[in-house]
Design an enzyme around this catalytic site. Sequence first.
Site, short mmCIF file in Angstrom:
data_model
loop_
_atom_site.label_atom_id
_atom_site.label_comp_id
_atom_site.label_asym_id
_atom_site.label_seq_id
_atom_site.Cartn_x
_atom_site.Cartn_y
_atom_site.Cartn_z
N LYS A 198 0.72 -1.49 0.23
CA LYS A 198 0.12 0.09 -0.11
C LYS A 198 0.98 1.52 0.12
CE LYS A 198 -3.79 2.12 2.33
NZ LYS A 198 -3.79 3.46 1.96
N ARG A 218 -9.90 9.21 -6.18
CA ARG A 218 -10.65 8.76 -5.19
C ARG A 218 -11.94 9.77 -5.13
NH1 ARG A 218 -12.38 7.25 -0.10
NH2 ARG A 218 -11.63 4.59 0.32
#
EC number: 6.5.1.1
Length: 548
Positions: A198, A218
């Site tokens: 990540k 996002r």
Amino acid sequence: MENHDSFYKFCQLCQSLYDADDHQEKRDALERHFADFRGSAFMWRELLAPAESDAAADRELTLIFETILSIERTEQENVTRNLKCTIDGAAVPLSRESRITVPQVYEFINDLRGSGSRQERLRLIGQFAAGCTDEDLLTVFRVVSDHAHAGLSAEDVMELVEPWERFQKPVPPALAQPCRRLASVLVKHPEGALAEVKYDGERVQVHKAGSRFKFFSRTLKPVPEHKVAGCREHLTRAFPRARNFILDAEIVMVDGSGEALPFGTLGRLKQMEHADGHVCMYIFDCLRYNGVSYLNATPLDFRRRVLQDEIVPIEGRVVLSAMERTNTLSELRRFVHRTLATGAEGVVLKGRLSSYAPNKRDWFKMKKEHLCDGALVDTLDLVVLGAYYGTGRNCRKMSVFLMGCLDRESNVWTTVTKVHSGLADAALTALSKELRPLMAAPRDDLPEWFDCNESMVPHLLAADPEKMPVWEIACSEMKANIGAHTAGVTMRFPRVKRFRPDKDWSTATDLQEAEQLIRNSQENTKKTFARLATTYDGPSPNKKLKLN
């Protein structure tokens, strides 16, 4: 300015489809036309090969056009120019130059289909035909008689046109839920999991259509240009065979050696502080590629292999995310510990056969705060220095609080973070009443004891910081970083862990202690996970990993 919705262009496209010798040549002609298309893709697709149609209405319209144009439906392929239009025995004067647009034709045909009587349809055609050329009318005839596509199937048209229809329409991202037990990943995905690093950057969805690119955040908003500077050129080189795609990725600022810079350095001002820094894009999923959709049904294993087969990595610019296949709990645990030992933000865990599910939390994410029963969570005991009013029903209540610590060397209070209380309405009201007598609206000239950036000045400021309460603030990660706050400390995802009535300003964390805690935290975290990962003998997660 070029009009991409000119009906003349639509006529040219239809004629090129009729002139093509075989099916592949027709597909190539359609694909070439849409290579840099900026028009109303949905309307073009509906005119070429409608998803739904009224068969009875279209049969009636076909008969009407055969009559007024004096041609048979089966003769369309051989018809050239110099058509004449006759309605009720009277010739309709046609235009010498095409001025109509695809949206106008789309609306006109819908009006025709919705008209009840033949006479009403003839009236509408007569009005519309006056602004058409003979080629325009022939093409309209081809549309209503379902011949505009010249033999291409609806699937062909959908495949070749839809990428441009989807362009600028971001797909809601697949999401991850916090994972506190690694075993739960393999319970949900017994086929095995793909464990992925990540990255500590910003998520971005990349759309390519011909030579055009769009980048969405996002939250499905356009990404500021300075955050993706140079990415278009590098993506074009990295995917040389791509005509169109939708990719899921993370953008991270890296320095000249390829090392990741701290979170927050993607901002315009922060980029200026790192002259040798540039954006690196880590690609981790493929939603669509060259007209083929991989949403909802395609296994992750396959989507990942598509990326591996297509990408030509550009080190430090466009690469695949580091990912490894894990089949057992011990393999999964070792990858997680090894990755966290490098200082990475965390890992994302996905089922090998899982589909890309927009807006669903089907993936798992694990950070150090999720391990060791939360023992590795960073916390600071900070003093409430100010408050901000909320919005909506909390417009008159303190809703967000400014937390800070004392710099004992200068005897000045510095700001560390802003945090929500996390309290229910009644408790928040009570807290506001308790704190309000201790605070006042700040004057233009801030007190000498208070060091605060202009953008962070609160609506209410403590009258005396030594009388303010102490709260324990937890976060997912703590770093030394000059940013919005004057303490030089960044707390990622801060939250109030508990109130500390047993402490006052003198026993709260001061700036020097906070700096030491950050150093100790980072060192201890790396040592802890390095120890846990000592039995791990796989490749480093910092390098590109290939699936077996």
